[in-house]
Design an enzyme around this catalytic site. Structure first.
Site, PDB file in Angstrom:
ATOM      1  N   GLY A 188       0.781  -1.218   0.000  1.00 13.09           N
ATOM      2  CA  GLY A 188       0.000   0.000   0.000  1.00 13.09           C
ATOM      3  C   GLY A 188       0.815   1.271   0.000  1.00 13.09           C
ATOM      4  N   SER A 189       0.171   2.389  -0.187  1.00 12.28           N
ATOM      5  CA  SER A 189       0.779   3.701  -0.148  1.00 12.28           C
ATOM      6  C   SER A 189      -0.081   4.681  -0.911  1.00 12.28           C
ATOM      7  CB  SER A 189       2.205   3.694  -0.684  1.00 12.28           C
ATOM      8  OG  SER A 189       2.815   4.918  -0.362  1.00 12.28           O
ATOM      9  N   ARG A 190       0.536   5.377  -1.886  1.00 13.10           N
ATOM     10  CA  ARG A 190      -0.178   6.457  -2.555  1.00 13.10           C
ATOM     11  C   ARG A 190       0.352   6.637  -3.977  1.00 13.10           C
ATOM     12  NH1 ARG A 190       0.315  12.385   0.052  1.00 13.10           N
ATOM     13  NH2 ARG A 190       0.594  13.512  -1.903  1.00 13.10           N
TER      14      ARG A 190
END
Length: 221
Positions: A188-190
């Site tokens: 995950g992240s952006r």
């Protein structure tokens, strides 16, 4: 649905470690405590399922269209704003950011069809993805895709507090197709998308989007 190749080693190691831990508990640690053995087995199964779901690739019909900028990742829209893009364009752009939680699909897809005109990888910190400085201080990549009409879209993969490795499959000069994989962020992240100011944004803050499916914006004619 299928599982992404980036998870093969992690899933194998996780499975073997959990299996060894359960065998150790069964034969040595809790040999007389069936409740403890059962609880450990259930906890191990839940953990393994969580790890496996990080690497899932669901089967879904992809959205295509020359005017569309399609979401490059699954997640939630957390930023829509006009901002200065200082790395490549060095001018004002419209930024749309997608936050990817550990429960989202982690495949990153090309939002448009075109040619990669710029690519750069930056090692960095692992601030939480919604931190204001994560876009400039975290581990990240920048990819710029030029469309057939000459317009350009910039994508930025940003690692977060959980994500510790960014994967990419593109290089400068490479033609790419809308909806095809351009990378992967483990756990995950952006992903930030920088668009021309006159792009017609189709999403709002808080919207949940699907990579390769949801239209983020329409490019000007």
């Amino acid at each position: 649905m299928r599982l992404h190749r980036e998870g093969n080693t992690i899933m194998l190691v996780t499975g073997l470690v959990l299996l060894a831990l359960n065998l150790l508990a069964y034969y040595f640690l809790f040999s007389d405590n069936t409740t403890a053995i059962a609880l450990l087995a259930v906890a191990s199964l839940i953990l393994f399922v969580l790890v496996v779901q990080f690497f899932r690739i669901p089967t879904r019909p992809l959205t295509t269209g020359e005017q569309h900028v399609v979401a490059p990742a699954d997640g939630t829209i957390v930023v829509i704003e006009e901002t200065d893009e200082t790395e490549y364009f060095k001018s004002r752009r419209r930024q749309v950011s997608i936050f990817m939680s550990p429960l989202n699909v982690h495949v990153n897809r090309n939002p448009v069809t075109g040619v990669v005109r710029y690519f750069k990888y930056y090692p960095g910190k692992y601030l939480v993805a919604w931190h204001p400085k994560s876009s400039t201080e975290n581990e990240r990549t920048t990819v710029v895709i030029q469309l057939a009409n000459g317009a350009e879209v910039l994508l930025r993969q940003i690692a977060g507090a959980v994500a510790r490795r960014i994967i990419w499959y593109v290089k400068e000069g490479q033609p790419v197709e809308q909806g095809s994989e351009f990378g992967f962020i483990k756990f995950g992240s952006r992903v930030d998308v920088f668009l021309p100011l006159d792009a017609d944004v189709k999403v709002a803050i808080g919207d949940r989007v699907k990579g390769g499916v949801t239209v983020l914006a329409d490019m000007p004619a």
